[in-house]
Motif scaffolding. Sequence first.
Motif, PDB file in Angstrom:
ATOM      1  N   TYR A  47      35.649  20.171  49.024  1.00 33.37           N
ATOM      2  CA  TYR A  47      34.260  20.650  48.928  1.00 33.37           C
ATOM      3  C   TYR A  47      33.972  21.196  47.528  1.00 33.37           C
ATOM      4  O   TYR A  47      34.773  21.927  46.958  1.00 33.37           O
ATOM      5  CB  TYR A  47      33.976  21.759  49.945  1.00 33.37           C
ATOM      6  N   ALA A  48      32.815  20.819  47.015  1.00 30.45           N
ATOM      7  CA  ALA A  48      32.335  21.396  45.756  1.00 30.45           C
ATOM      8  C   ALA A  48      30.814  21.441  45.807  1.00 30.45           C
ATOM      9  O   ALA A  48      30.176  20.594  46.450  1.00 30.45           O
ATOM     10  CB  ALA A  48      32.810  20.580  44.549  1.00 30.45           C
ATOM     11  N   ALA A  49      30.248  22.436  45.149  1.00 30.36           N
ATOM     12  CA  ALA A  49      28.796  22.564  45.092  1.00 30.36           C
ATOM     13  C   ALA A  49      28.385  23.146  43.753  1.00 30.36           C
ATOM     14  O   ALA A  49      29.109  23.930  43.144  1.00 30.36           O
ATOM     15  CB  ALA A  49      28.289  23.455  46.232  1.00 30.36           C
ATOM     16  N   LEU A  50      27.197  22.748  43.319  1.00 28.25           N
ATOM     17  CA  LEU A  50      26.628  23.250  42.080  1.00 28.25           C
ATOM     18  C   LEU A  50      25.119  23.355  42.228  1.00 28.25           C
ATOM     19  O   LEU A  50      24.532  22.740  43.120  1.00 28.25           O
ATOM     20  CB  LEU A  50      26.985  22.320  40.910  1.00 28.25           C
ATOM     21  N   VAL A  51      24.524  24.151  41.369  1.00 29.60           N
ATOM     22  CA  VAL A  51      23.064  24.235  41.308  1.00 29.60           C
ATOM     23  C   VAL A  51      22.603  23.439  40.108  1.00 29.60           C
ATOM     24  O   VAL A  51      23.127  23.593  39.001  1.00 29.60           O
ATOM     25  CB  VAL A  51      22.583  25.706  41.208  1.00 29.60           C
ATOM     26  N   LEU A  52      21.644  22.557  40.366  1.00 34.13           N
ATOM     27  CA  LEU A  52      21.000  21.779  39.315  1.00 34.13           C
ATOM     28  C   LEU A  52      19.638  22.436  39.087  1.00 34.13           C
ATOM     29  O   LEU A  52      18.754  22.336  39.938  1.00 34.13           O
ATOM     30  CB  LEU A  52      20.827  20.325  39.782  1.00 34.13           C
ATOM     31  N   PRO A  53      19.467  23.147  37.954  1.00 33.22           N
ATOM     32  CA  PRO A  53      18.192  23.843  37.731  1.00 33.22           C
ATOM     33  C   PRO A  53      17.054  22.859  37.449  1.00 33.22           C
ATOM     34  O   PRO A  53      17.213  21.904  36.696  1.00 33.22           O
ATOM     35  CB  PRO A  53      18.448  24.719  36.502  1.00 33.22           C
ATOM     36  N   LYS A  54      15.917  23.111  38.076  1.00 31.96           N
ATOM     37  CA  LYS A  54      14.721  22.317  37.791  1.00 31.96           C
ATOM     38  C   LYS A  54      14.148  22.842  36.482  1.00 31.96           C
ATOM     39  O   LYS A  54      13.770  24.003  36.375  1.00 31.96           O
ATOM     40  CB  LYS A  54      13.694  22.455  38.905  1.00 31.96           C
ATOM     41  N   ARG A  55      14.134  21.989  35.493  1.00 30.05           N
ATOM     42  CA  ARG A  55      13.582  22.352  34.189  1.00 30.05           C
ATOM     43  C   ARG A  55      12.968  21.100  33.582  1.00 30.05           C
ATOM     44  O   ARG A  55      13.199  19.986  34.051  1.00 30.05           O
ATOM     45  CB  ARG A  55      14.653  22.972  33.287  1.00 30.05           C
ATOM     46  N   ARG A  56      12.186  21.253  32.566  1.00 30.91           N
ATOM     47  CA  ARG A  56      11.422  20.153  31.978  1.00 30.91           C
ATOM     48  C   ARG A  56      12.301  18.949  31.630  1.00 30.91           C
ATOM     49  O   ARG A  56      11.912  17.809  31.869  1.00 30.91           O
ATOM     50  CB  ARG A  56      10.688  20.658  30.724  1.00 30.91           C
ATOM     51  N   ALA A  57      13.475  19.171  31.087  1.00 26.43           N
ATOM     52  CA  ALA A  57      14.336  18.075  30.619  1.00 26.43           C
ATOM     53  C   ALA A  57      14.805  17.140  31.734  1.00 26.43           C
ATOM     54  O   ALA A  57      15.206  16.018  31.459  1.00 26.43           O
ATOM     55  CB  ALA A  57      15.545  18.634  29.875  1.00 26.43           C
ATOM     56  N   VAL A  58      14.755  17.572  33.001  1.00 25.24           N
ATOM     57  CA  VAL A  58      15.207  16.711  34.098  1.00 25.24           C
ATOM     58  C   VAL A  58      14.062  16.284  35.013  1.00 25.24           C
ATOM     59  O   VAL A  58      14.286  15.693  36.066  1.00 25.24           O
ATOM     60  CB  VAL A  58      16.335  17.377  34.934  1.00 25.24           C
ATOM     61  N   GLN A  59      12.827  16.557  34.598  1.00 27.06           N
ATOM     62  CA  GLN A  59      11.675  16.200  35.428  1.00 27.06           C
ATOM     63  C   GLN A  59      11.147  14.817  35.093  1.00 27.06           C
ATOM     64  O   GLN A  59      11.290  14.329  33.983  1.00 27.06           O
ATOM     65  CB  GLN A  59      10.558  17.229  35.253  1.00 27.06           C
ATOM     66  N   ASN A  60      10.516  14.229  36.083  1.00 27.56           N
ATOM     67  CA  ASN A  60       9.859  12.944  35.896  1.00 27.56           C
ATOM     68  C   ASN A  60       8.362  13.154  35.634  1.00 27.56           C
ATOM     69  O   ASN A  60       7.926  14.295  35.435  1.00 27.56           O
ATOM     70  CB  ASN A  60      10.096  12.035  37.107  1.00 27.56           C
ATOM     71  N   HIS A  61       7.605  12.087  35.669  1.00 25.75           N
ATOM     72  CA  HIS A  61       6.175  12.149  35.340  1.00 25.75           C
ATOM     73  C   HIS A  61       5.340  12.911  36.358  1.00 25.75           C
ATOM     74  O   HIS A  61       4.213  13.295  36.060  1.00 25.75           O
ATOM     75  CB  HIS A  61       5.621  10.719  35.183  1.00 25.75           C
ATOM     76  N   ILE A  62       5.869  13.164  37.570  1.00 29.65           N
ATOM     77  CA  ILE A  62       5.096  13.932  38.558  1.00 29.65           C
ATOM     78  C   ILE A  62       5.608  15.369  38.705  1.00 29.65           C
ATOM     79  O   ILE A  62       5.204  16.100  39.593  1.00 29.65           O
ATOM     80  CB  ILE A  62       5.049  13.225  39.928  1.00 29.65           C
ATOM     81  N   GLY A  63       6.538  15.760  37.828  1.00 31.25           N
ATOM     82  CA  GLY A  63       6.996  17.144  37.803  1.00 31.25           C
ATOM     83  C   GLY A  63       8.096  17.488  38.789  1.00 31.25           C
ATOM     84  O   GLY A  63       8.384  18.663  39.000  1.00 31.25           O
ATOM     85  N   THR A  64       8.720  16.478  39.396  1.00 25.73           N
ATOM     86  CA  THR A  64       9.859  16.738  40.273  1.00 25.73           C
ATOM     87  C   THR A  64      11.144  16.376  39.530  1.00 25.73           C
ATOM     88  O   THR A  64      11.104  15.712  38.493  1.00 25.73           O
ATOM     89  CB  THR A  64       9.760  15.916  41.582  1.00 25.73           C
ATOM     90  N   VAL A  65      12.279  16.815  40.058  1.00 28.43           N
ATOM     91  CA  VAL A  65      13.555  16.480  39.420  1.00 28.43           C
ATOM     92  C   VAL A  65      13.764  14.970  39.574  1.00 28.43           C
ATOM     93  O   VAL A  65      13.660  14.416  40.674  1.00 28.43           O
ATOM     94  CB  VAL A  65      14.728  17.260  40.045  1.00 28.43           C
ATOM     95  N   HIS A  66      14.019  14.315  38.464  1.00 29.90           N
ATOM     96  CA  HIS A  66      14.175  12.863  38.438  1.00 29.90           C
ATOM     97  C   HIS A  66      15.337  12.432  39.328  1.00 29.90           C
ATOM     98  O   HIS A  66      16.378  13.088  39.379  1.00 29.90           O
ATOM     99  CB  HIS A  66      14.422  12.413  36.993  1.00 29.90           C
ATOM    100  N   ALA A  67      15.163  11.318  40.018  1.00 32.07           N
ATOM    101  CA  ALA A  67      16.170  10.821  40.956  1.00 32.07           C
ATOM    102  C   ALA A  67      17.539  10.629  40.291  1.00 32.07           C
ATOM    103  O   ALA A  67      18.575  10.938  40.887  1.00 32.07           O
ATOM    104  CB  ALA A  67      15.699   9.509  41.571  1.00 32.07           C
ATOM    105  N   ILE A  68      17.546  10.140  39.058  1.00 32.48           N
ATOM    106  CA  ILE A  68      18.825   9.913  38.392  1.00 32.48           C
ATOM    107  C   ILE A  68      19.483  11.236  37.996  1.00 32.48           C
ATOM    108  O   ILE A  68      20.703  11.365  38.031  1.00 32.48           O
ATOM    109  CB  ILE A  68      18.655   8.971  37.177  1.00 32.48           C
TER     110      ILE A  68
END
Length: 154
Positions: A47-68
């Motif tokens: 088991y491993a877990a991490l937090v991926l922060p939502k920030r501008r650099a990982v957002q897509n054109h609609i403001g959500t975290v990009h799928a990739i």
Amino acid sequence: MASRVLGMWERLRGMPGGTRVFSIAFTWKAPYFRSIRPRFVQVSPNYAALVLPKRRAVQNHIGTVHAIAVCNGLEAAMGALAEATVPSGKRWLPKGMEVAYLAKSTSDLTCSAETDPDAWSAGPDVPVHVKAVRTDGTVVVEGTINLWVTDKLS
């Protein structure tokens, strides 16, 4: 014998700022993960877990975290799990990833990876179950990363 990744996690997690130091060190070893700035919250066998922060650099054109970016977070969690779990004398390689996008990624995400302990001895195919969850508990991505586990070559 514990892996170097697991040993480093165990040494650092109890220290002030230790999980941050671990997360930075992990991305120095695997530089591609720097783009998502993961913050590991748990690393253990299976088991491993991490937090991926939502920030501008990982957002897509609609403001959500990009799928990739989400898949990158899932792969980082899987990599930490694999390093903490792979039996001595074995090596692992990712073989494929299948994911389903279930909801919009509108917040920070917790990306986790989990394996059945028996899968490591049954291999060489080891399925790693992965998911990304919003802060409100909604699962936004779920899937499997398949590993190929073989003997290390001398």
